[in-house]
Design an enzyme around this catalytic site. Sequence first.
Site, PDB file in Angstrom:
ATOM      1  CD  GLU A  93      -2.280  -4.031   3.250  1.00  0.00           C
ATOM      2  OE1 GLU A  93      -1.845  -4.245   4.534  1.00  0.00           O
ATOM      3  OE2 GLU A  93      -3.605  -4.461   2.968  1.00  0.00           O
TER       4      GLU A  93
ATOM      5  CB  SER B 195       2.295 -10.470   1.036  1.00  0.00           C
ATOM      6  OG  SER B 195       0.955 -11.176   1.350  1.00  0.00           O
TER       7      SER B 195
ATOM      8  CD1 TRP C 201      -7.282  -6.740   4.100  1.00  0.00           C
ATOM      9  CD2 TRP C 201      -7.923  -7.956   5.556  1.00  0.00           C
ATOM     10  NE1 TRP C 201      -6.277  -7.353   4.127  1.00  0.00           N
ATOM     11  CE2 TRP C 201      -6.543  -8.427   5.152  1.00  0.00           C
ATOM     12  CE3 TRP C 201      -8.377  -8.495   6.879  1.00  0.00           C
ATOM     13  CZ2 TRP C 201      -5.716  -9.451   5.694  1.00  0.00           C
ATOM     14  CZ3 TRP C 201      -7.345  -9.845   7.292  1.00  0.00           C
ATOM     15  CH2 TRP C 201      -6.359 -10.086   6.848  1.00  0.00           C
TER      16      TRP C 201
ATOM     17  CG  ASP D  64      -2.241 -10.760   1.068  1.00  0.00           C
ATOM     18  OD1 ASP D  64      -3.661 -10.575   1.194  1.00  0.00           O
ATOM     19  OD2 ASP D  64      -1.409  -9.969   1.450  1.00  0.00           O
TER      20      ASP D  64
ATOM     21  CG  ASP E  82       2.783  -6.621   1.398  1.00  0.00           C
ATOM     22  OD1 ASP E  82       3.248  -7.318   2.214  1.00  0.00           O
ATOM     23  OD2 ASP E  82       1.667  -5.881   1.309  1.00  0.00           O
TER      24      ASP E  82
ATOM     25  CD  GLN F  29       0.746 -13.582   4.012  1.00  0.00           C
ATOM     26  OE1 GLN F  29       0.600 -12.759   5.166  1.00  0.00           O
ATOM     27  NE2 GLN F  29       1.770 -14.262   3.740  1.00  0.00           N
TER      28      GLN F  29
ATOM     29  CD1 TRP G  48      -5.474 -16.280   7.532  1.00  0.00           C
ATOM     30  CD2 TRP G  48      -7.688 -15.962   7.343  1.00  0.00           C
ATOM     31  NE1 TRP G  48      -5.810 -15.032   6.930  1.00  0.00           N
ATOM     32  CE2 TRP G  48      -6.979 -14.618   6.903  1.00  0.00           C
ATOM     33  CE3 TRP G  48      -9.235 -15.612   7.560  1.00  0.00           C
ATOM     34  CZ2 TRP G  48      -7.804 -13.688   6.632  1.00  0.00           C
ATOM     35  CZ3 TRP G  48      -9.937 -14.573   7.143  1.00  0.00           C
ATOM     36  CH2 TRP G  48      -9.131 -13.391   6.683  1.00  0.00           C
ATOM     37  CG  MET G  49      -5.740 -18.241   1.136  1.00  0.00           C
ATOM     38  SD  MET G  49      -6.101 -19.170   0.054  1.00  0.00           S
ATOM     39  CE  MET G  49      -7.312 -18.592  -0.655  1.00  0.00           C
TER      40      MET G  49
END
Length: 501
Positions: free
Chosen positions: A226, A106, A311, A49, A177, A65, A46-47
């Site tokens: 964000e 982040s 998302w 930001d 962030d 991330q 999983w990846m």
Amino acid sequence: MKTILFCNIMFALSFIACREKATDKVSNVDSDVHRPLYHFTPDSMWMNDPNGLVYHNGEYHLFYQYYPDSTVWGPMHWGHAVSRDLVSWEHLPIALYPDSLGYIFSGSCVIDRDNTAGFGANAMIAIFTHHNMEKEKDGNTDFQYQSLAWSGDNGRTFTKYQGNPVVKNPGIRDFRDPKVRWDTQRKQWVMVFAAYDKVLLYTSPDLKTWSMASSFGIEGDKRLWECPDLFPIKVEGRNETKWVLITSIQKEAPNGGTGTSYFVGEFDGKHFKADPSNQKWLDYGKDNYAFVTWSNLPDDRIIGIGWMSNWQYAQQVPTIRWRSAMTLPREVRLKKINGSYTLTSVPDSRLFDAFEAGVATAIQSDHPVEIPKTCLIDIKWVPEDGDENISMTNSKGDTLVIGCLVNERKIYIDRSEAGDSTFSRDFAGKHFGVLPQWQDTLRLQLFLDVASIELFANNGECSMTEIFFPAEPLNLLSFGRKNQNISINFRAFKNKKGQPG
Ligand code: FRU
């Protein structure tokens, strides 16, 4: 309420993640059908930001991330890759692991040229959010705070700062962030980060001690913000510099779900001033989120990259061994168009050089032409009336349509029939982009890469990024209406040996 929901979802997902871990091992068939050739993807798992974008000693660093144990979101790490040309990437070991203060959310990286923090001249310093799951589970609100880690070896290894966190949380559930830059004019570090429905600005002489300077938000707008970014930028063709605040919004982007927005204004060392009602969108497609820029670049150019997903469905998309790609690295510019400042974006020039020269072809509606599965399609088009479009298909009938509504002065991408969309009801659809000015000839540059398209209209005055999941690559292009004015140039991506891909 929304923030509680967001965190609960994140928590629930990390639980689901443990279940997925087992399935990853068995369902590895066809895992690379949708793997792009020239967009960055994690090697596996999983990846989300992009993080810590910084240029140092000839390398562009891309941290991100990352959850190495599953293809859905979970305890966050910083993955790491480097590039010398923004076209090809080398995967490096994980840079930051979760610790007793929390997951690594982040953040950004700077080069501390003058050793203001005392970690050494030119140390690479990561400023990120620690997210403390235990604190959150115990019902606290101060479970996110900003911390530091530093590297003296070009980002290959990091040491967490003993005095973490450097910005404590006053009791705001969403407090994350950080994006930091050196303010050359005032000789101070400036940090901007998201605090639920706004951004907060802090300043520091040394990256370790921070004071709050101001906040910026839209009165009455309760959407979650964000991954902000704040930078000065010259206005093209004018003797003028403005400041741009980028902020990603978790809800109700122009085509639904998450998206990256911006404001253009002034910064006086403490306050960012702009008209809060003048929120604009960096990209109108559904799949460009958390877009942030590289720090310490060698020239005046401003280059950034976004996470190529949304998302609404990022954790359900039908890739198996890995999830999510980044957008292409893009150069952003500020233009004044019809009296209004517009941030344009186009891929970095080195990406254009990564394609064959190509030849212009005149397209007729009844004669589809074959296209490479990874290519740059350059179109000059004089749309006449109504709805005009081109479509890309494969032998299975998957069809992606790119069009323009001449009377409404809009462009669109319709991925309703472009392949699998069963995984989310928010995925299929026709999505619109708005051009800030209309010109008789529409120039579209389309970067097609197996399972994504990045569209740039009129030199990036409007851009749209969309992913899709065809059963096999789209390899036939046709024009929806007979028109003498369409000329298309296909440029195949050169593989690493310089051959068309
Ligand atoms: C944005 C985001 C950030 C957070 C990170 C967690 O996509 O929600 O606000 O730091 O992802 O992975």
